[in-house]
Write an enzyme that holds these catalytic residues in place. Structure first.
Site, PDB file in Angstrom:
ATOM      1  N   LYS A  72       0.863  -1.192   0.000  1.00 46.89           N
ATOM      2  CA  LYS A  72       0.000   0.000   0.000  1.00 46.89           C
ATOM      3  C   LYS A  72       0.887   1.225   0.000  1.00 46.89           C
ATOM      4  O   LYS A  72       2.051   1.167   0.402  1.00 46.89           O
ATOM      5  CB  LYS A  72      -0.893   0.019   1.249  1.00 46.89           C
ATOM      6  CG  LYS A  72      -2.154   0.836   1.089  1.00 46.89           C
ATOM      7  CD  LYS A  72      -3.234   0.074   0.351  1.00 46.89           C
ATOM      8  CE  LYS A  72      -4.495   0.889   0.181  1.00 46.89           C
ATOM      9  NZ  LYS A  72      -5.608   0.056  -0.299  1.00 46.89           N
TER      10      LYS A  72
HETATM   11  P1  NAD Z   1     -12.966   7.805  -2.954  1.00 44.13           P
HETATM   12  O1  NAD Z   1     -11.940   8.851  -2.702  1.00 44.13           O
HETATM   13  O2  NAD Z   1     -13.405   7.585  -4.352  1.00 44.13           O
HETATM   14  O3  NAD Z   1     -14.266   8.094  -2.061  1.00 44.13           O
HETATM   15  C1  NAD Z   1     -14.182   8.267  -0.678  1.00 44.13           C
HETATM   16  C2  NAD Z   1     -15.554   8.691  -0.163  1.00 44.13           C
HETATM   17  O4  NAD Z   1     -15.508   8.758   1.264  1.00 44.13           O
HETATM   18  C3  NAD Z   1     -15.983  10.071  -0.644  1.00 44.13           C
HETATM   19  O5  NAD Z   1     -17.349  10.042  -0.955  1.00 44.13           O
HETATM   20  C4  NAD Z   1     -15.720  10.942   0.577  1.00 44.13           C
HETATM   21  O6  NAD Z   1     -16.549  12.100   0.613  1.00 44.13           O
HETATM   22  C5  NAD Z   1     -16.077   9.985   1.694  1.00 44.13           C
HETATM   23  N1  NAD Z   1     -15.510  10.387   2.976  1.00 44.13           N
HETATM   24  C6  NAD Z   1     -14.249  10.808   3.241  1.00 44.13           C
HETATM   25  N2  NAD Z   1     -14.132  11.137   4.535  1.00 44.13           N
HETATM   26  C7  NAD Z   1     -15.338  10.930   5.094  1.00 44.13           C
HETATM   27  C8  NAD Z   1     -15.863  11.113   6.403  1.00 44.13           C
HETATM   28  N3  NAD Z   1     -15.099  11.559   7.395  1.00 44.13           N
HETATM   29  N4  NAD Z   1     -17.168  10.797   6.622  1.00 44.13           N
HETATM   30  C9  NAD Z   1     -17.958  10.341   5.623  1.00 44.13           C
HETATM   31  N5  NAD Z   1     -17.514  10.160   4.366  1.00 44.13           N
HETATM   32  C10 NAD Z   1     -16.228  10.454   4.104  1.00 44.13           C
HETATM   33  O7  NAD Z   1     -12.367   6.469  -2.308  1.00 44.13           O
HETATM   34  P2  NAD Z   1     -12.716   4.975  -2.685  1.00 44.13           P
HETATM   35  O8  NAD Z   1     -11.737   4.509  -3.704  1.00 44.13           O
HETATM   36  O9  NAD Z   1     -14.180   4.828  -2.943  1.00 44.13           O
HETATM   37  O10 NAD Z   1     -12.309   4.235  -1.327  1.00 44.13           O
HETATM   38  C11 NAD Z   1     -13.207   4.171  -0.228  1.00 44.13           C
HETATM   39  C12 NAD Z   1     -12.793   3.031   0.693  1.00 44.13           C
HETATM   40  O11 NAD Z   1     -12.812   1.814  -0.063  1.00 44.13           O
HETATM   41  C13 NAD Z   1     -11.392   3.129   1.275  1.00 44.13           C
HETATM   42  O12 NAD Z   1     -11.391   2.527   2.551  1.00 44.13           O
HETATM   43  C14 NAD Z   1     -10.569   2.285   0.325  1.00 44.13           C
HETATM   44  O13 NAD Z   1      -9.376   1.799   0.938  1.00 44.13           O
HETATM   45  C15 NAD Z   1     -11.545   1.179   0.031  1.00 44.13           C
HETATM   46  N6  NAD Z   1     -11.277   0.433  -1.197  1.00 44.13           N
HETATM   47  C16 NAD Z   1     -11.195   1.050  -2.398  1.00 44.13           C
HETATM   48  C17 NAD Z   1     -10.954   0.299  -3.538  1.00 44.13           C
HETATM   49  C18 NAD Z   1     -10.940   0.915  -4.915  1.00 44.13           C
HETATM   50  O14 NAD Z   1     -10.871   0.154  -5.897  1.00 44.13           O
HETATM   51  N7  NAD Z   1     -11.015   2.209  -5.073  1.00 44.13           N
HETATM   52  C19 NAD Z   1     -10.764  -1.085  -3.445  1.00 44.13           C
HETATM   53  C20 NAD Z   1     -10.861  -1.697  -2.192  1.00 44.13           C
HETATM   54  C21 NAD Z   1     -11.120  -0.918  -1.075  1.00 44.13           C
END
Ligand code: NAD
Length: 428
Positions: free
Chosen positions: A118
């Site tokens: 990561k």
């Molecule tokens: P992203 O940046 O696209 O979206 C993040 C979202 O979380 C946004 O809507 C943001 O407004 C919201 N957010 C941030 N802080 C917040 C808070 N304090 N309270 C409420 N909402 C809040 O990110 P993503 O890629 O969708 O990732 C989200 C989660 O999923 C993370 O934990 C990431 O590690 C996990 N994840 C992502 C992927 C991927 O393919 N992108 C894969 C596996 C896991």
């Protein structure tokens, strides 16, 4: 506070951060593993290598400013490192270590041939212009270039990073190599060796595992109430897929606040509103509720898809969901896990539920190596098969050994990692 001799000197016992959660989960699973693997469990308790880099960039106004960046390889016993890059003002080494540890287990749970890695930069990307973001990404890529490579460690998007960021990373790495190396990152634009279906893959995997859990528990998706925290890559795609399958997405929370409509939000309209207004608040046909009230809304499915530790000992008592499907990494603390188990709420754990992204990243990596690209239908069908088979294996183990799904997922994932470690033996 965790009292463990295994804590590395560079983390403080008083403020361990998310690595603490990961370690507690490993402690719980260690007791459940086959005895023959126990001599190797310490491997899971420490990252293989961690790099901290200084990332200086020139701002548009001519000033020079510095950011702290990280890349961690947690374990590479089963293959090259694989894991996303996060841009967030609160990123720490501890968080990146925990996320890398979860990647090790996740990749083993869905049996893709990767280890866990990561990366991240401690930056609020909303404060940067596009040109500054590009400069930041290029300098960071250059600083971590000794760690990454298509057969070494393959970054991907995570919070606040996307296909454009991956394109800049791929270009920077390629310039250093003197040739185009598409396989160094995944989650790229389709025009640059990205894979069809990658954008929605994590959300699709969340939905598939939710559907499988619902089947086992006799819950109908049609008409089910769903609440989603996070409306980015993962949260939006999973909300959209629930809605397409006939569920009612009654509440969505993001960094701007929480919106609610008991009859079901129009997910596509909400996405357009967010793109235009940079906030969910004020969107048509919904009311604003407090962030605290979000957690106690009665629903069939709760999908946390934002940050770690969002479901904790303060709100776990009030959660009124039947099934929690962890789109985010580490959204539930071990204390909350115990409370939810006591209350009969089923948790589909992150290392399974959000593994759709890395599964299609694996497909992207394979397609880049062979320069032969698959159709979206082929990709979605293969993704569905892997997610459903992984879910069913974990469900079966949980039933047979009377343990929560997280424990079963960790037993399967950790056993695969430690078997690989044991079979390889120690060098030299
Ligand atoms: P992203 O940046 O696209 O979206 C993040 C979202 O979380 C946004 O809507 C943001 O407004 C919201 N957010 C941030 N802080 C917040 C808070 N304090 N309270 C409420 N909402 C809040 O990110 P993503 O890629 O969708 O990732 C989200 C989660 O999923 C993370 O934990 C990431 O590690 C996990 N994840 C992502 C992927 C991927 O393919 N992108 C894969 C596996 C896991």
């Amino acid at each position: 506070m965790l009292n463990t001799p295994q804590l590395p000197s560079y983390l403080s016992k008083e403020n361990i951060g998310p690595w603490h959660i990961y370690l507690q989960q490993v402690e719980q699973v260690a007791l459940l593993l086959d005895k023959s693997l126990l001599p190797w469990v310490d491997t899971l308790r420490r990252p293989k290598r961690s790099l901290i880099v200084d990332v200086p960039i020139r701002l548009d106004n001519g000033q020079i400013t510095h950011f702290e960046g990280y890349r961690v390889h947690h374990n590479t016993s089963r293959g090259p490192g694989k894991g996303g890059v996060r841009y967030h003002q609160d990123v720490t080494l501890s968080e990146v270590m925990a996320l890398a540890g979860w990647m090790t287990i996740k990749n083993a749970v869905v049996n893709v041939p990767f280890g866990g890695a990561k990366g991240g930069i401690r930056v609020d990307p909303r404060q940067l212009s596009l040109a500054e973001l590009e400069g930041l990404t290029r300098r960071y890529t250059s600083e971590i270039s000794s760690m990454i490579g298509p057969d070494k460690d393959i970054p991907a998007p995570d919070m606040n990073t996307n296909a454009q960021v991956m394109a800049w990373m791929m270009d920077t790495y390629s310039m250093g190599e003197g040739r185009t190396v598409t396989g160094v990152v995944t989650g790229k634009p389709v025009s640059l060796g990205g894979s069809l279906g990658r954008q929605d893959a994590t959300g699709r995997g969340v939905f598939v595992t939710a559907r499988e859990a619902a089947r086992k528990l006799g819950v109908s998706i049609d008409g089910a109430r769903v609440i989603v925290q996070g409306f980015g890559n993962v949260g939006e795609a999973s909300a959209r897929m629930f809605a397409q399958a006939g569920a009612r997405v009654v509440a969505v929370q993001d960094v701007s606040g929480t919106v609610y409509n008991g009859a079901g939000l129009d997910v596509l309209a909400l996405k357009r509103y967010l793109a235009d207004n940079k906030t969910l608040l004020g969107a048509p046909d919904c009311e604003t509720i407090t962030n605290d009230d979000f957690w106690s809304l009665p629903c069939e499915f709760l999908v946390p898809a934002a940050l770690e530790s969002q479901i904790n000992r303060f709100n776990a008592e009030h959660i009124a969901a039947r099934i929690i499907v962890e789109g985010a990494n580490g959204p539930t603390t071990p204390e909350a896990d115990a409370i939810l188990a006591e209350r009969g709420i089923v948790v589909v754990p992150d290392v399974l539920a959000n593994a759709g992204g890395v599964t299609v990243s694996y497909f992207e990596w394979v397609q880049d190596f062979s320069s032969f690209f698959w159709t979206e239908d082929e990709i979605n069908a293969r993704l569905e098969r892997i997610m459903a088979e992984s879910f069913n294996a974990i469900w079966q183990m949980a039933e047979d050994r009377k343990m929560p799904l997280r424990s079963a997922a960790f037993v399967i994932g950790c056993s695969r990692v430690l078997e690989a470690r044991a079979t390889r033996g120690l060098y030299p």
